[in-house]
Motif scaffolding. Structure first.
Motif, PDB file in Angstrom:
ATOM      1  N   TYR A   1      -1.614   0.958  10.245  1.00 36.58           N
ATOM      2  CA  TYR A   1      -2.584   1.358   9.237  1.00 36.58           C
ATOM      3  C   TYR A   1      -3.002   0.153   8.397  1.00 36.58           C
ATOM      4  O   TYR A   1      -4.188  -0.049   8.107  1.00 36.58           O
ATOM      5  CB  TYR A   1      -1.979   2.434   8.325  1.00 36.58           C
ATOM      6  N   ALA A   2      -2.016  -0.648   7.989  1.00 35.74           N
ATOM      7  CA  ALA A   2      -2.309  -1.812   7.146  1.00 35.74           C
ATOM      8  C   ALA A   2      -3.182  -2.825   7.877  1.00 35.74           C
ATOM      9  O   ALA A   2      -4.057  -3.460   7.270  1.00 35.74           O
ATOM     10  CB  ALA A   2      -1.006  -2.463   6.695  1.00 35.74           C
TER      11      ALA A   2
ATOM     12  N   ILE B   1      -6.657  -1.600   7.743  1.00 33.87           N
ATOM     13  CA  ILE B   1      -7.195  -1.793   6.393  1.00 33.87           C
ATOM     14  C   ILE B   1      -7.549  -3.257   6.162  1.00 33.87           C
ATOM     15  O   ILE B   1      -8.640  -3.585   5.663  1.00 33.87           O
ATOM     16  CB  ILE B   1      -6.178  -1.312   5.336  1.00 33.87           C
TER      17      ILE B   1
ATOM     18  N   ASN C   1      -7.839   7.017  -0.614  1.00 28.29           N
ATOM     19  CA  ASN C   1      -6.590   6.795  -1.340  1.00 28.29           C
ATOM     20  C   ASN C   1      -5.933   5.495  -0.907  1.00 28.29           C
ATOM     21  O   ASN C   1      -5.446   4.712  -1.734  1.00 28.29           O
ATOM     22  CB  ASN C   1      -5.646   7.984  -1.112  1.00 28.29           C
ATOM     23  N   TYR C   2      -5.938   5.229   0.403  1.00 26.97           N
ATOM     24  CA  TYR C   2      -5.370   3.979   0.911  1.00 26.97           C
ATOM     25  C   TYR C   2      -6.150   2.770   0.382  1.00 26.97           C
ATOM     26  O   TYR C   2      -5.561   1.754  -0.028  1.00 26.97           O
ATOM     27  CB  TYR C   2      -5.382   3.957   2.446  1.00 26.97           C
TER      28      TYR C   2
ATOM     29  N   VAL D   1       0.822  -1.210   0.000  1.00 29.76           N
ATOM     30  CA  VAL D   1       0.000   0.000   0.000  1.00 29.76           C
ATOM     31  C   VAL D   1       0.859   1.265   0.000  1.00 29.76           C
ATOM     32  O   VAL D   1       0.553   2.243  -0.688  1.00 29.76           O
ATOM     33  CB  VAL D   1      -0.970  -0.003   1.196  1.00 29.76           C
ATOM     34  N   PHE D   2       1.955   1.232   0.774  1.00 32.75           N
ATOM     35  CA  PHE D   2       2.786   2.430   0.899  1.00 32.75           C
ATOM     36  C   PHE D   2       3.982   2.432  -0.052  1.00 32.75           C
ATOM     37  O   PHE D   2       4.763   3.371  -0.076  1.00 32.75           O
ATOM     38  CB  PHE D   2       3.255   2.591   2.352  1.00 32.75           C
TER      39      PHE D   2
ATOM     40  N   ARG E   1      -5.353   2.186  -3.268  1.00 36.17           N
ATOM     41  CA  ARG E   1      -4.037   1.561  -3.413  1.00 36.17           C
ATOM     42  C   ARG E   1      -4.088   0.074  -3.053  1.00 36.17           C
ATOM     43  O   ARG E   1      -3.474  -0.763  -3.711  1.00 36.17           O
ATOM     44  CB  ARG E   1      -3.020   2.259  -2.495  1.00 36.17           C
ATOM     45  N   TYR E   2      -4.843  -0.226  -1.988  1.00 36.87           N
ATOM     46  CA  TYR E   2      -4.967  -1.631  -1.564  1.00 36.87           C
ATOM     47  C   TYR E   2      -5.573  -2.460  -2.692  1.00 36.87           C
ATOM     48  O   TYR E   2      -5.074  -3.537  -3.040  1.00 36.87           O
ATOM     49  CB  TYR E   2      -5.835  -1.721  -0.306  1.00 36.87           C
TER      50      TYR E   2
ATOM     51  N   GLN F   1       2.919   2.443   9.775  1.00 41.51           N
ATOM     52  CA  GLN F   1       2.413   1.910   8.510  1.00 41.51           C
ATOM     53  C   GLN F   1       1.815   0.524   8.706  1.00 41.51           C
ATOM     54  O   GLN F   1       0.772   0.192   8.115  1.00 41.51           O
ATOM     55  CB  GLN F   1       3.537   1.876   7.476  1.00 41.51           C
TER      56      GLN F   1
END
Length: 934
Positions: free
Chosen positions: A762-763, A766, A792-793, A747-748, A796-797, A759
């Motif tokens: 966050y993942a 998600i 946005n995240y 993702v990042f 991206r995922y 990070q």
């Protein structure tokens, strides 16, 4: 002969919903839904036979707004949209009601209740009698000497005395009563936290709603506070719940309101030709065949009303006959009072391939219940009851309990003797209380219903009503209600024989309907039959053993924790008083609201239904990020709940005989297959706070033993990888990588070893959020970021894990098309709102559609793990015991010498219950208590 002085009024809108929900998903030609159609025909046919009045009306709500929507725009705002399969049946329902001879009214702008109220009052004013068939409690306000309510679903009749007995107030106070308690179905708020008991108490003390309003200043406590908050609303509430009885029906009822107006509301002779055409169009095969036969027999003379409503010889196999509430014929229920009778029944039980069994007891607590009587059945409408511990004046002689059980023991403990029941786990406990281990359980109608129709009620009463059209005696029928209820031991033996005999033989009758549906499916997974035979039935046996063994609880540890919690709560109170600038009741929403929003000037976040500022948990959590007082209030609430629910209560729940706590695992509650623990609830012990986790320290092992905790690692993510077949997820699990770190790297856009702890956090949010169908708003709230960044995240995922996106899109579409989703093993989770729900409800159903296959599969896996581990423990003769099941975790009590076996073999057994495209991983920890084992 028809009664010309009685008007029969049917609440058609209530009928069609009840018909729809009472029947299975019946389909006619071209797969057109016909369940509600069948139900309406059956119910109206029966009703007309019961009440042969000359005048009748079936009243339906018309589409569109009514005058109440103008008064209160939120009226009925919470109601789900009508399910699409029912919407499709509305037109045919109106058609067949008319073809059956019923006058039909549906008036735009006026609710069916108001049409019924107006017609009822008009007939009563003429001195006639009115029978209103409905299940709506609001209609009780219409009851008087001329108006009676009947509920065909429950066989309940309400005259003025019946209304008083049921609600605690007379009919003329029903409007006041409803104004106070509110009506959640119609989204009409009442007084917050005021239920029927408080409403009855106030109306008894003050005479009327006006009297209650006048006395509001003197009514104490939280209820009094809430009443005063609602004073401005109550006049509108009363207006909304009052049924109008003065509607202008001149355009809809010929001659209205003249004396002869009801001549236009007479039953018509059914048209057999058009009715036959309708039956053929919608697949009413038996009814069509019977009607054709009667038409042939009566030519050339037209068919009479009585002919058309006679029960034909083939009616028993008509689908509608399994849904209407036809009264059950009297059964042959024998009371066993002699040894000869008992021996004869034992011989019959021995010869039967399958027998139904039921116990009557002195308690609902399965660990303490003692037998009052036992019933058996081998075929429908026939059963036998052995009274064993009835106790009242002039009770007839009964066979001695211990000697009867001694004679029954060989059959009860014989694995080869097939038995079935309704909730067999309870009956197994009851016999175990008398030293008998029942073997040979083959079927449980509770679990059959749970597997076939998890979203519906599973009581025997519900099953018999829904699938057999039968209404047996209820427990309240024979024992009474509330404070006047008597124990079963005081029920006279003859009545008990009928009640218990009905239960046993209805189990056989329900099994006869449900089992063929399961038996028609493959025995192997995925199928509902596999779920029933290989998961639910064996799980019931394992759960009974877990419940029976119980778990040790250290009361001294809990007492210390309670003391510590009390001290912390006092400190929090002082901090809160200091922040507020004054003492206040931390349990009073009103006082909290005044402090936060009036004195401190904190912005109001949302309001309750009565217009008061809300101080619920969601509001306090939002405010706690910026203000210290809400944070203290939240912590105080959490500690108070922990103290009252666990540290104070658990010691009181220790069984004095075993010295252990014995929870009850409800197996047929969650539609996903998850178990529900209650009395006490061991699955909701908070683990996000140190104080909550500390409660687990009190769950201990006896001397020379340890506690072990075994749980599946990231089970739902692994199931997601298996179902979605996403290459990225499959690779991460196959290679044993940290899946959250791997997600963060994707993702990042950073290297795996460069992922920061933030990070990874966050993942993780998600990963788990998407499993539950979380969108940008939910993710933003969880991470404390704006929605644009959250979207946005997610984008991206989905770019990196396209297989997950494909699974979610396909699952939503499939669920919308078929109305359900399934687990890997074939468990079916029905989603009623996904086809006919409103926007928010449909969105929630779509999120459930994404998560349910994973959560349900995880539930199936932990049940299979319980079964596999218990089987191996039995095979090897181990002393290790499963003592709890909590979400994806099994908790064991084991001798220290078996620790190595548990540490190595339990994970192997748990990982081996299914073969997925990713490895199943179970991890085990051991310690002196449950907390240490984590």
């Amino acid at each position: 002969m028809s009664d010309t002085n009685t008007l029969l009024l049917v609440d058609g809108s209530s009928y069609l919903y009840r018909a729809y929900h009472a029947l299975p998903d019946l389909r006619g030609p071209d797969q057109f839904p016909t369940g509600a159609l069948h139900g309406m025909v059956a119910m109206l046919t029966k009703l007309r036979a019961q009440f042969p009045s000359a005048h009748a009306v079936c009243v339906f709500d018309a589409p569109g707004k009514t005058f109440r929507d103008d008064w209160y725009p939120e009226y009925k705002a919470n109601r789900a949209a009508m399910p699409e399969p029912l919407v499709q049946q509305i037109g045919p329902i109106h058609e067949v009601v008319r073809l059956l001879g019923w006058p039909v009214l549906s008036i735009a702008g006026i609710e069916a209740d108001d049409v019924i109220g107006t017609l009822a009052r008009a007939m009563a004013a003429r001195g006639g009698q009115v029978v209103v068939s409905t299940g709506d409690k609001d209609m009780a306000q219409l009851v008087d000497a001329h108006v009676t309510l009947i509920n065909t679903m429950s066989n309940e009749t309400l005259d003025p005395a019946g209304v008083q007995a049921k609600f605690g107030v007379p009919p003329e106070r029903i409007v006041d009563y409803l104004s106070l308690i509110g009506d959640t179905v119609d989204n009409v708020p009442g007084v917050d936290k005021v239920g029927p008991k408080t409403a009855v108490k106030w109306l008894s003390e003050h005479g009327s709603l006006d009297g209650v309003i006048a006395a509001a200043g003197a009514i104490k406590g939280v209820a009094g506070d809430n009443l005063r908050k609602a004073l401005d609303w109550l006049p509108m509430g009363r207006k909304l719940v009052t049924i109008r009885t003065d509607c202008d029906l001149a355009e809809h009822v010929a001659g209205w309101p003249a004396e002869g107006a009801f001549e236009g509301l007479k039953f018509a002779e059914p048209d057999p030709v058009q009715l036959l055409d309708f039956y053929q169009r919608y697949g009413f095969k038996t009814m069509a065949r019977d009607l054709e036969a009667r038409m042939a027999a009566t030519k050339p003379a037209p068919a009479t009303t009585d002919d058309l409503f006679a029960e034909g010889p083939g009616a028993a196999d008509e689908p509608a006959a399994t849904a209407c509430e036809a009264a059950a014929p009297t059964g042959n229920y024998q009371t066993i009072a002699t040894w000869e009778q008992l021996d004869g029944w034992i011989a019959r039980l021995r010869a039967a391939p399958l027998s139904a069994l039921d116990t009557e007891t002195d308690s609902l607590d399965p660990m303490r219940a003692r037998i009052v009587g036992i019933s058996f059945a081998l075929q429908a409408r026939e059963a036998a009851y052995i009274p064993l511990a009835h106790n009242y004046a002039d009770v007839p002689d009964q066979l001695p309990l211990d000697e009867v059980l001694a004679r029954l023991r060989p059959w009860l403990e014989d694995e080869a003797a097939g038995k079935m029941g309704q909730n067999i786990k309870y009956d197994s406990h009851v016999f175990a209380n008398h030293g008998i281990t029942v073997r040979g359980w083959r079927h449980d109608t509770l679990l059959q219903s749970y597997v076939i129709e998890a979203h519906k009620p599973h009581s025997l009463e519900s099953l018999a009503d829904r699938h057999l059209g039968r209404k047996g005696l209820s427990y309240e029928d024979i024992c009474g209600k509330g404070a006047k209820q008597i124990p079963f031991a005081q029920v006279d033996v003859q009545t008990a024989s009928t009640y218990s005999g009905e239960d046993s033989e209805m189990v056989l009758d329900v099994h006869r309907v449900l089992w063929p549906e399961l038996a028609a499916e493959p025995a192997a997974a995925p199928s509902r039959r596999y779920v029933y035979e290989q998961i639910e039935m064996p799980t019931s046996t394992v759960l009974q053993r877990i419940e029976r063994h119980g778990v040790l609880v250290d009361a001294a540890v809990l007492q210390k924790q309670s003391q510590a919690l009390a001290e912390r709560m006092i400190a929090l109170e002082q901090e809160a008083y200091s922040l507020a600038g004054q003492p206040f009741n931390m349990g009073s929403p009103k006082q909290i609201g005044e402090i936060l929003f009036t004195k401190l000037g904190i912005p109001v976040q949302k309001k309750t239904a009565t217009g008061a500022p809300s101080t619920d948990e969601e509001v306090l959590e939002k405010l706690a990020a910026d203000y210290p007082l809400p944070a203290r209030l939240l912590e105080h609430r959490g500690l108070s709940k922990l103290k009252s629910t666990y540290t104070d209560k658990l010691p009181l729940m220790v069984n004095p005989i075993t010295g252990r706590v014995h929870t009850n695992y409800a197996q047929a509650v969650a539609v996903t297959g998850r178990l529900s623990s209650n009395e006490p609830n061991l699955q909701n012990i908070p683990i996000r706070t140190a104080e909550g986790r500390r409660v687990r320290e009190a769950f201990i092992a006896p001397p020379g033993h340890q506690i072990a905790s075994a749980d599946y690692s990231q089970i739902e993510l692994r199931i997601m990888a298996h179902i979605s077949e996403d290459p990225g997820l499959l690779a991460a699990f196959a290679e044993g990588r940290d899946v959250h770190r791997a997600t963060a790297a994707e993702v990042f856009g950073v290297a795996l070893d460069a992922v920061s702890s933030e990070q990874r956090r966050y993942a993780k949010v998600i990963n788990f959020g998407l499993i539950y169908g979380m969108g940008a708003f939910g993710l933003a709230s969880n991470l404390g970021i704006d929605q644009k960044a959250a979207k946005n995240y997610i984008d991206r995922y989905f770019d990196r894990f396209a297989g997950v996106k494909r699974y979610m899109d396909e699952t939503r579409a499939q669920a919308a098309a078929q109305g359900h989703v399934e687990t890997l093993f074939g468990r079916r989770i029905v989603l009623p709102e996904i086809q006919g729900g409103s926007g928010p409800r449909r969105a929630a159903a779509e999120r459930q559609a994404i998560n349910a296959p994973m959560q349900g599969t995880a539930a199936d896996l932990i049940k299979l793990a319980m079964i596999a581990v218990q089987a191996e423990l039995d095979r090897l003769g181990k002393s290790t015991r499963i003592v709890m099941q909590v979400h994806d975790e099994l908790v064991f009590e084991l001798p220290e010498e078996e620790a190595d076996w548990v540490r190595t073999e339990v994970p192997r057994l748990m990982a081996g219950v299914a073969s997925l495209k990713v490895p199943l991983l179970a991890e085990v920890g051991l310690g002196a208590n449950w907390d240490q084992a984590h």
